[in-house]
Design a protein around this motif. Structure first.
Motif, PDB file in Angstrom:
ATOM      1  N   SER A 113      26.038  30.099  78.088  1.00 52.74           N
ATOM      2  CA  SER A 113      25.068  30.165  76.993  1.00 52.74           C
ATOM      3  C   SER A 113      24.404  31.539  76.940  1.00 52.74           C
TER       4      SER A 113
ATOM      5  N   PHE B   1      26.627  27.256  70.532  1.00 46.83           N
ATOM      6  CA  PHE B   1      25.748  28.341  70.974  1.00 46.83           C
ATOM      7  C   PHE B   1      25.600  29.385  69.865  1.00 46.83           C
TER       8      PHE B   1
ATOM      9  N   TRP C  92      31.848  24.137  72.641  1.00 47.32           N
ATOM     10  CA  TRP C  92      30.425  24.453  72.855  1.00 47.32           C
ATOM     11  C   TRP C  92      30.061  25.866  72.432  1.00 47.32           C
TER      12      TRP C  92
ATOM     13  N   MET D 293      23.598  20.881  74.059  1.00 45.52           N
ATOM     14  CA  MET D 293      24.083  22.259  74.105  1.00 45.52           C
ATOM     15  C   MET D 293      23.284  23.151  73.144  1.00 45.52           C
TER      16      MET D 293
ATOM     17  N   ASN E 171      20.786  26.262  74.349  1.00 43.79           N
ATOM     18  CA  ASN E 171      20.904  27.644  73.898  1.00 43.79           C
ATOM     19  C   ASN E 171      19.668  28.109  73.148  1.00 43.79           C
TER      20      ASN E 171
END
Length: 201
Positions: A120, A10, A6, A40, A44
């Motif tokens: 994030s 971001f 992830w 995700m 972000n």
């Protein structure tokens, strides 16, 4: 489902935003809608736009009318951010719904998505601290101080990532269980904020 997957998402979102560095740039999410990667990136992007709105509103020369408009936009963004966190938690809850829970399983005070929310925002801090640590027009003292802060942020990324990965592993193993608690924010609700509902009398 690990933070190592992830964090690059971001970073991609932050990099994509800074192609224009404009808060009104439409999001162009490159991932399949409904996928965790899509969520995700979307999460972000919300954080990144709000980060820059927070910068704008702190301009001491800002026009008061514009400041009020930005403040209301930040409020709306905060609600959107909360809704997205709860949606991601619901996604996890669905994924883990068939996991048998052990008799001694415990409940974690922070849900996976709220921890991911911190990750994030931490990635945004890292990006902007890196910019400050290498800013050509800043003093050497400023760059050195920002480099020291950047080192701390990178350590925090490692620690937070490990904690999130451990939480998810514990949930998958049935050692922990999760719930989705709606934030039930009151100030945006016309039936719960007295400033708003008293105007209707």
């Amino acid at each position: 489902m690990r933070t190592a997957d992830w964090i690059p998402i971001f970073q991609q979102s932050i990099s994509d935003y800074h192609q224009t560095d404009q808060v009104d740039t439409p999001v162009q999410n490159p991932f399949t809608k409904g996928s965790l990667e899509f969520l995700m990136y979307e999460k972000n992007w919300i954080d990144t736009v709000q980060w820059h709105l927070e910068d704008i509103i702190r301009d001491p020369q800002i026009d008061p009318v514009q400041a009020l408009a930005i403040k209301r936009r930040i409020d709306s963004s905060n609600q959107h951010r909360t809704d997205m966190v709860e949606y991601i938690d619901s996604w996890f809850l669905q994924q883990f719904s068939s996991v048998p829970v052990t008799d001694d399983a415990s409940f974690n005070t922070e849900s996976p998505a709220w921890a991911i929310d911190r990750l994030s925002i931490l990635e945004l801090k890292i990006y902007h601290m890196q910019q400050e640590a290498t800013r050509p027009d800043a003093s050497e003292v400023h760059r050195a101080a920002c480099s020291a802060k950047l080192d701390i942020l990178l350590t925090q990324r490692n620690d937070l990532s490990a904690a999130i990965d451990q939480l998810l592993s514990d949930i998958v193993a049935g050692k922990k269980y999760m719930k989705v608690y709606k934030q039930m924010k009151m100030y945006n609700d016309e039936s719960l904020n007295p400033v708003l509902y008293q105007q209707k009398k």
